[in-house]
Design a protein around this motif. Structure first.
Motif, PDB file in Angstrom:
ATOM      1  N   SER A   7       0.870  -1.181   0.000  1.00 14.90           N
ATOM      2  CA  SER A   7       0.000   0.000   0.000  1.00 14.90           C
ATOM      3  C   SER A   7       0.904   1.226   0.000  1.00 14.90           C
ATOM      4  O   SER A   7       1.560   1.533   0.999  1.00 14.90           O
ATOM      5  N   VAL A   8       0.956   1.902  -1.147  1.00 18.51           N
ATOM      6  CA  VAL A   8       1.853   3.046  -1.348  1.00 18.51           C
ATOM      7  C   VAL A   8       1.071   4.317  -1.044  1.00 18.51           C
ATOM      8  O   VAL A   8       0.109   4.648  -1.756  1.00 18.51           O
ATOM      9  N   ILE A   9       1.465   5.025   0.017  1.00 18.40           N
ATOM     10  CA  ILE A   9       0.647   6.115   0.553  1.00 18.40           C
ATOM     11  C   ILE A   9       1.446   7.416   0.615  1.00 18.40           C
ATOM     12  O   ILE A   9       2.612   7.432   1.013  1.00 18.40           O
ATOM     13  N   CYS A 174      -2.501  11.720  -5.931  1.00 17.42           N
ATOM     14  CA  CYS A 174      -3.312  11.262  -4.805  1.00 17.42           C
ATOM     15  C   CYS A 174      -3.279  12.294  -3.680  1.00 17.42           C
ATOM     16  O   CYS A 174      -2.348  13.091  -3.563  1.00 17.42           O
ATOM     17  N   GLN A 175      -4.301  12.263  -2.861  1.00 19.84           N
ATOM     18  CA  GLN A 175      -4.431  13.191  -1.748  1.00 19.84           C
ATOM     19  C   GLN A 175      -3.533  12.758  -0.587  1.00 19.84           C
ATOM     20  O   GLN A 175      -3.151  11.586  -0.483  1.00 19.84           O
ATOM     21  N   GLY A 179      -3.385   6.734  -1.423  1.00 16.81           N
ATOM     22  CA  GLY A 179      -2.451   6.234  -2.419  1.00 16.81           C
ATOM     23  C   GLY A 179      -3.027   5.069  -3.191  1.00 16.81           C
ATOM     24  O   GLY A 179      -4.227   5.037  -3.488  1.00 16.81           O
ATOM     25  N   PHE A 180      -2.170   4.091  -3.487  1.00 19.82           N
ATOM     26  CA  PHE A 180      -2.543   2.979  -4.352  1.00 19.82           C
ATOM     27  C   PHE A 180      -2.001   1.669  -3.783  1.00 19.82           C
ATOM     28  O   PHE A 180      -0.923   1.632  -3.203  1.00 19.82           O
ATOM     29  N   ALA A 194       8.195  -4.954 -13.303  1.00 17.22           N
ATOM     30  CA  ALA A 194       6.859  -4.362 -13.295  1.00 17.22           C
ATOM     31  C   ALA A 194       6.022  -4.961 -12.176  1.00 17.22           C
ATOM     32  O   ALA A 194       6.334  -6.033 -11.644  1.00 17.22           O
ATOM     33  N   PHE A 195       4.952  -4.241 -11.818  1.00 22.63           N
ATOM     34  CA  PHE A 195       3.978  -4.725 -10.849  1.00 22.63           C
ATOM     35  C   PHE A 195       2.591  -4.342 -11.334  1.00 22.63           C
ATOM     36  O   PHE A 195       2.429  -3.532 -12.248  1.00 22.63           O
ATOM     37  N   GLU A 196       1.578  -4.910 -10.706  1.00 30.55           N
ATOM     38  CA  GLU A 196       0.186  -4.647 -11.068  1.00 30.55           C
ATOM     39  C   GLU A 196      -0.386  -3.568 -10.154  1.00 30.55           C
ATOM     40  O   GLU A 196      -0.214  -3.634  -8.928  1.00 30.55           O
ATOM     41  N   ILE A 197      -1.055  -2.577 -10.726  1.00 34.83           N
ATOM     42  CA  ILE A 197      -1.760  -1.561  -9.942  1.00 34.83           C
ATOM     43  C   ILE A 197      -3.163  -2.091  -9.648  1.00 34.83           C
ATOM     44  O   ILE A 197      -3.943  -2.354 -10.565  1.00 34.83           O
TER      45      ILE A 197
END
Length: 205
Positions: A7-9, A174-175, A179-180, A194-197
């Motif tokens: 979780s990239v925040i 992002c706010q 994040g994502f 690579a990675f999956e979003i």
């Protein structure tokens, strides 16, 4: 095949964010407003249960980690630090708008850089090194879901550069405190870097 979720925040708000000035390496703390906003989001959203937090070493990220994940170990990753804005550091767009080098920088491109700052190409190399460090650590420690607290520019360039599907960095804003989620497998990373979003984080309660 086993997958790893991160979780990239983005860090919480600072006084510099409220003033609309570029801050990269300047070590601003969270503002009182920013800290309160994060606390409010913890009531509004469900943040994931994670085994470890990987954080930029700057105070605004470390303080965000303490608020959002108070009981989770935090490990700093130097390459997650925000981009170097060079001569644009500490200035607003209004102050810079008449500078030709600022206009050129706004046009973008992988080799475009602020005077004495970092190019997108250099940022991408740093992000790759940060991701490699985090992925190796998660695999060695068998950590299936971790968080990463970093900066808006780093997040956008990370997902645009290494994420699938391919999405322009401008569409990956992002706010603060949001994040994502990304999903990484050893095969995809080793084969394609690579990675999956997966989608946005935190989750609606």
């Amino acid at each position: 095949m086993k997958g790893y979720r991160i979780s990239v925040i983005r860090h919480g708000r600072t006084a510099a964010n409220d003033k609309g000035i570029y801050i990269g390496r300047t070590d601003y703390p969270l503002s009182d407003k920013g800290a309160a906003e994060l606390a409010g989001k913890m009531d509004e959203f469900v943040y994931p249960n994670v085994a470890r937090v990987y954080s930029s070493p700057l105070r605004r990220c470390m303080e965000t980690a303490e608020i959002l994940f108070p009981d989770v170990p935090v490990q700093t990753v130097d390459n997650l630090i925000e981009m170097d804005f060079g001569e644009f550091e500490g200035k607003s767009a209004d102050e810079l708008i008449n500078r030709e080098d600022f206009k050129e920088w706004l046009k973008g491109g992988v080799d475009c850089r602020p005077p004495q700052g970092e190019s997108v190409k250099e940022i991408q190399l740093r992000i790759f090194r940060a991701l490699r460090e985090v992925i190796i650590d998660m695999m060695q420690e068998d950590l299936l879901h971790c968080a990463m607290i970093t900066h808006g520019g780093i997040i956008a360039n990370m997902l645009a550069g290494f994420g699938l599907p391919k999405i322009p960095a401008q569409e990956l804003q992002c706010q603060p405190g949001e994040g994502f989620d990304i999903h990484i497998t050893a095969d995809l990373w080793q084969r394609s870097q690579a990675f999956e979003i997966l989608g946005m984080t935190p989750y609606n309660s």
